[in-house]
Design a protein around this motif. Structure first.
Motif, PDB file in Angstrom:
ATOM      1  N   GLN A   5      -9.732   9.028   4.641  1.00  0.00           N
ATOM      2  CA  GLN A   5     -10.062   8.905   6.054  1.00  0.00           C
ATOM      3  C   GLN A   5      -8.959   9.412   6.990  1.00  0.00           C
ATOM      4  N   LYS A   6      -7.732   9.517   6.510  1.00  0.00           N
ATOM      5  CA  LYS A   6      -6.647   9.951   7.388  1.00  0.00           C
ATOM      6  C   LYS A   6      -6.921  11.323   8.012  1.00  0.00           C
ATOM      7  N   PRO A   7      -7.243  12.353   7.222  1.00  0.00           N
ATOM      8  CA  PRO A   7      -7.510  13.657   7.854  1.00  0.00           C
ATOM      9  C   PRO A   7      -8.752  13.650   8.733  1.00  0.00           C
ATOM     10  N   VAL A   8      -9.692  12.754   8.465  1.00  0.00           N
ATOM     11  CA  VAL A   8     -10.906  12.685   9.281  1.00  0.00           C
ATOM     12  C   VAL A   8     -10.572  12.155  10.671  1.00  0.00           C
ATOM     13  N   PHE A   9      -9.839  11.034  10.739  1.00  0.00           N
ATOM     14  CA  PHE A   9      -9.435  10.507  12.039  1.00  0.00           C
ATOM     15  C   PHE A   9      -8.553  11.505  12.796  1.00  0.00           C
ATOM     16  N   GLN A  10      -7.664  12.162  12.089  1.00  0.00           N
ATOM     17  CA  GLN A  10      -6.774  13.119  12.748  1.00  0.00           C
ATOM     18  C   GLN A  10      -7.531  14.356  13.226  1.00  0.00           C
ATOM     19  N   LYS A  11      -8.598  14.711  12.565  1.00  0.00           N
ATOM     20  CA  LYS A  11      -9.437  15.837  12.998  1.00  0.00           C
ATOM     21  C   LYS A  11     -10.015  15.580  14.390  1.00  0.00           C
ATOM     22  N   TYR A  12     -10.461  14.362  14.630  1.00  0.00           N
ATOM     23  CA  TYR A  12     -11.127  14.043  15.898  1.00  0.00           C
ATOM     24  C   TYR A  12     -10.172  13.547  16.983  1.00  0.00           C
ATOM     25  N   TYR A  13      -9.050  12.931  16.574  1.00  0.00           N
ATOM     26  CA  TYR A  13      -8.197  12.280  17.570  1.00  0.00           C
ATOM     27  C   TYR A  13      -6.742  12.750  17.563  1.00  0.00           C
ATOM     28  N   GLN A  14      -6.378  13.621  16.600  1.00  0.00           N
ATOM     29  CA  GLN A  14      -5.011  14.128  16.503  1.00  0.00           C
ATOM     30  C   GLN A  14      -3.982  12.986  16.455  1.00  0.00           C
ATOM     31  N   THR A  15      -4.344  11.908  15.798  1.00  0.00           N
ATOM     32  CA  THR A  15      -3.442  10.758  15.666  1.00  0.00           C
ATOM     33  C   THR A  15      -2.174  11.180  14.947  1.00  0.00           C
ATOM     34  N   PRO A  16      -0.999  10.933  15.523  1.00  0.00           N
ATOM     35  CA  PRO A  16       0.250  11.330  14.853  1.00  0.00           C
ATOM     36  C   PRO A  16       0.482  10.542  13.566  1.00  0.00           C
ATOM     37  N   ASP A  17       1.180  11.178  12.632  1.00  0.00           N
ATOM     38  CA  ASP A  17       1.438  10.559  11.337  1.00  0.00           C
ATOM     39  C   ASP A  17       2.163   9.222  11.457  1.00  0.00           C
ATOM     40  N   ASP A  18       3.050   9.109  12.436  1.00  0.00           N
ATOM     41  CA  ASP A  18       3.843   7.888  12.525  1.00  0.00           C
ATOM     42  C   ASP A  18       3.047   6.690  13.047  1.00  0.00           C
ATOM     43  N   ARG A  19       1.768   6.911  13.392  1.00  0.00           N
ATOM     44  CA  ARG A  19       0.915   5.792  13.777  1.00  0.00           C
ATOM     45  C   ARG A  19      -0.145   5.492  12.731  1.00  0.00           C
ATOM     46  N   ILE A  20       0.049   6.038  11.532  1.00  0.00           N
ATOM     47  CA  ILE A  20      -0.868   5.761  10.419  1.00  0.00           C
ATOM     48  C   ILE A  20      -0.048   5.353   9.202  1.00  0.00           C
ATOM     49  N   VAL A  21      -0.375   4.200   8.657  1.00  0.00           N
ATOM     50  CA  VAL A  21       0.279   3.710   7.442  1.00  0.00           C
ATOM     51  C   VAL A  21      -0.780   3.595   6.355  1.00  0.00           C
ATOM     52  N   LEU A  22      -0.559   4.246   5.223  1.00  0.00           N
ATOM     53  CA  LEU A  22      -1.475   4.150   4.088  1.00  0.00           C
ATOM     54  C   LEU A  22      -1.069   2.977   3.205  1.00  0.00           C
ATOM     55  N   LEU A  23      -2.014   2.103   2.933  1.00  0.00           N
ATOM     56  CA  LEU A  23      -1.761   0.926   2.112  1.00  0.00           C
ATOM     57  C   LEU A  23      -2.353   1.104   0.717  1.00  0.00           C
ATOM     58  N   PRO A  24      -1.748   0.488  -0.292  1.00  0.00           N
ATOM     59  CA  PRO A  24      -2.365   0.480  -1.620  1.00  0.00           C
ATOM     60  C   PRO A  24      -3.554  -0.473  -1.615  1.00  0.00           C
ATOM     61  N   PRO A  25      -4.377  -0.455  -2.646  1.00  0.00           N
ATOM     62  CA  PRO A  25      -5.461  -1.445  -2.717  1.00  0.00           C
ATOM     63  C   PRO A  25      -4.900  -2.868  -2.797  1.00  0.00           C
ATOM     64  N   GLY A  26      -5.775  -3.822  -2.581  1.00  0.00           N
ATOM     65  CA  GLY A  26      -5.349  -5.225  -2.630  1.00  0.00           C
ATOM     66  C   GLY A  26      -6.286  -6.064  -3.472  1.00  0.00           C
ATOM     67  N   ILE A  27      -6.454  -5.684  -4.718  1.00  0.00           N
ATOM     68  CA  ILE A  27      -7.365  -6.408  -5.594  1.00  0.00           C
ATOM     69  C   ILE A  27      -6.758  -7.760  -5.965  1.00  0.00           C
ATOM     70  N   SER A  28      -7.549  -8.796  -5.825  1.00  0.00           N
ATOM     71  CA  SER A  28      -7.078 -10.138  -6.164  1.00  0.00           C
ATOM     72  C   SER A  28      -6.895 -10.257  -7.668  1.00  0.00           C
ATOM     73  N   LYS A  29      -5.809 -10.895  -8.071  1.00  0.00           N
ATOM     74  CA  LYS A  29      -5.503 -11.023  -9.495  1.00  0.00           C
ATOM     75  C   LYS A  29      -6.549 -11.849 -10.249  1.00  0.00           C
ATOM     76  N   ASP A  30      -7.367 -12.634  -9.530  1.00  0.00           N
ATOM     77  CA  ASP A  30      -8.388 -13.403 -10.240  1.00  0.00           C
ATOM     78  C   ASP A  30      -9.520 -12.509 -10.739  1.00  0.00           C
ATOM     79  N   ARG A  31      -9.499 -11.228 -10.333  1.00  0.00           N
ATOM     80  CA  ARG A  31     -10.479 -10.262 -10.845  1.00  0.00           C
ATOM     81  C   ARG A  31     -10.022  -9.639 -12.165  1.00  0.00           C
ATOM     82  N   CYS A  32      -8.757  -9.779 -12.531  1.00  0.00           N
ATOM     83  CA  CYS A  32      -8.236  -9.171 -13.756  1.00  0.00           C
ATOM     84  C   CYS A  32      -8.827  -9.847 -14.993  1.00  0.00           C
ATOM     85  N   ARG A  33      -9.011  -9.057 -16.027  1.00  0.00           N
ATOM     86  CA  ARG A  33      -9.599  -9.582 -17.260  1.00  0.00           C
ATOM     87  C   ARG A  33      -8.683 -10.622 -17.896  1.00  0.00           C
ATOM     88  N   PRO A  34      -9.169 -11.845 -18.092  1.00  0.00           N
ATOM     89  CA  PRO A  34      -8.331 -12.895 -18.673  1.00  0.00           C
ATOM     90  C   PRO A  34      -8.244 -12.767 -20.191  1.00  0.00           C
TER      91      PRO A  34
END
Length: 376
Positions: free
Chosen positions: A147-176
């Motif tokens: 989505q980063k290049p999509v938002f920047q295509k329409y709004y020219q949002t500077p890189d320093d105002r976008i932070v990419l986060l890793p996923p946040g899967i809850s550990k209770d979803r991991c195979r026990p």
């Protein structure tokens, strides 16, 4: 510090809602006061979180959203709030958690010219522009790299105002460790034998998630696969159009609807295939929840997290432009494939070496740093 969070509606089974709560509680765990502004709250209320219910008015969703924005701005103007974090696009945010895809991209690519004349389009475009335009100061936390290049295509949002986060899967979803016992108990409970197959679709918003496509793929299965396969649908939405579709395709007896549940890990361990043929999907958290549980995945490539399935070699991805015939064939082939166990093990191996979990911690770190900078 006092950290304010804005979320239009909270209910316990939505992906955005789960992300919001995990981030808020992570900030609370680090010693900060959490205040939440919302229009409704369903489910348990976390201890120590100050929840403010704002009664909005309006004849349409976008007008209610505008009223929500205005009420929040009035509320924080009179309060000692160090930072405002929004989980819906609106003006006045310090930080926006971008769980949604680009509204303007979707509107312009899938709607006629007349849609741009509607008040709905104009208002939602204004919300999005208030977050991403070059004149805005809002910092956006993106969870989909697509989505980063999509938002920047329409709004020219500077890189320093976008932070990419890793996923946040809850550990209770991991195979026990006892996953085999959990799987056997689940399948006994729902009456599955060892040679029967269970396809799982998880998520609220059945139309967006592609439930119609999944039902068509189920109905198109070849024999004897079809007679030994069921589709479980776990989520909250209107069932009637999809029950009618299953009836027309003579597959009604093969589809079972279950409401939103808090025992999704059991379903991920008990199923044989997760199907997620979404029409559009910013991320598709359930893809990674399946991956860390060792459940093979079949999704469309429009899902922001589909690339993880390909990188892990933990299933198959339907390419764009979407083809129902392609989905039908892949569904049938995957259920028959000798690679099911290979995909399972690939998924588990990948889940052990890749950071799929730290989104709440990293989001909280950014929020606290931003709030601290303003506070100082």
């Amino acid at each position: 510090m006092i950290l304010a969070f804005a979320l239009f509606k909270y209910f316990p089974f939505g992906g955005l809602q789960r992300d919001f709560l995990r981030i808020a509680l992570e900030c609370q765990k680090r010693g900060h006061e959490i205040r939440v502004y919302t229009t409704s709250w369903l489910g348990d209320r976390p201890e120590g979180v100050d929840i403010k219910i704002l009664p909005v008015s309006g004849s349409s969703n976008h007008r209610k959203m505008l009223d929500f924005q205005e009420q929040i701005q009035k509320a924080i103007a009179n309060k000692n709030v160090d930072l405002l974090v929004g989980f819906n696009k609106m003006a006045g945010l310090d930080i926006y958690y971008a769980a949604d895809t680009c509204f303007k991209e979707k509107a312009l690519s899938s709607r006629g010219w007349w849609y741009r004349l509607t008040s709905r389009y104009k208002q939602y475009s204004a919300f999005e522009e208030a977050v991403f335009s070059t004149s805005s100061k809002t910092l956006s936390l993106l969870i989909s790299r697509l989505q980063k290049p999509v938002f920047q295509k329409y709004y020219q949002t500077p890189d320093d105002r976008i932070v990419l986060l890793p996923p946040g899967i809850s550990k209770d979803r991991c195979r026990p460790e006892n996953y085999k016992e959990v799987r056997q108990a689940f399948r006994r409970e729902f009456g599955f034998t060892d040679n029967e197959k269970l396809i799982l679709l998880v998520g609220s918003g059945f139309k967006t998630k592609g439930l119609d496509r999944a039902i068509r793929a189920l109905a198109a299965l070849t024999e004897p696969v079809k007679s030994k396969t069921q589709l479980f649908v776990v989520g909250q939405d209107k069932r009637e159009p999809f029950i009618a579709l299953a009836k027309r395709l003579d597959a009604e007896h093969k589809v079972r609807f279950l409401s939103g549940r808090d025992d999704i890990p059991r379903f991920l361990l008990g199923a044989d295939l997760l199907i997620h043929p979404a029409y559009n999907e910013n991320t598709g958290t359930v893809l990674l929840e399946a991956l860390v549980a060792g459940l093979p995945v079949l999704s469309t490539d429009v899902c922001g997290y589909a690339h993880y399935i390909q990188e892990a070699d933990a299933g198959c991805v339907v390419p764009s432009p979407f083809s129902q015939e392609c989905l039908n064939k892949l569904t049938n082939d995957m259920l028959l494939s000798d690679k099911l166990k290979i995909w399972q093990q690939n998924a588990i191996n990948y889940s052990h070496r890749k950071d799929l979990y730290s989104m709440p911690e990293q989001a909280a770190e950014v929020i606290i740093q931003q709030a601290g900078g303003r506070h100082n």
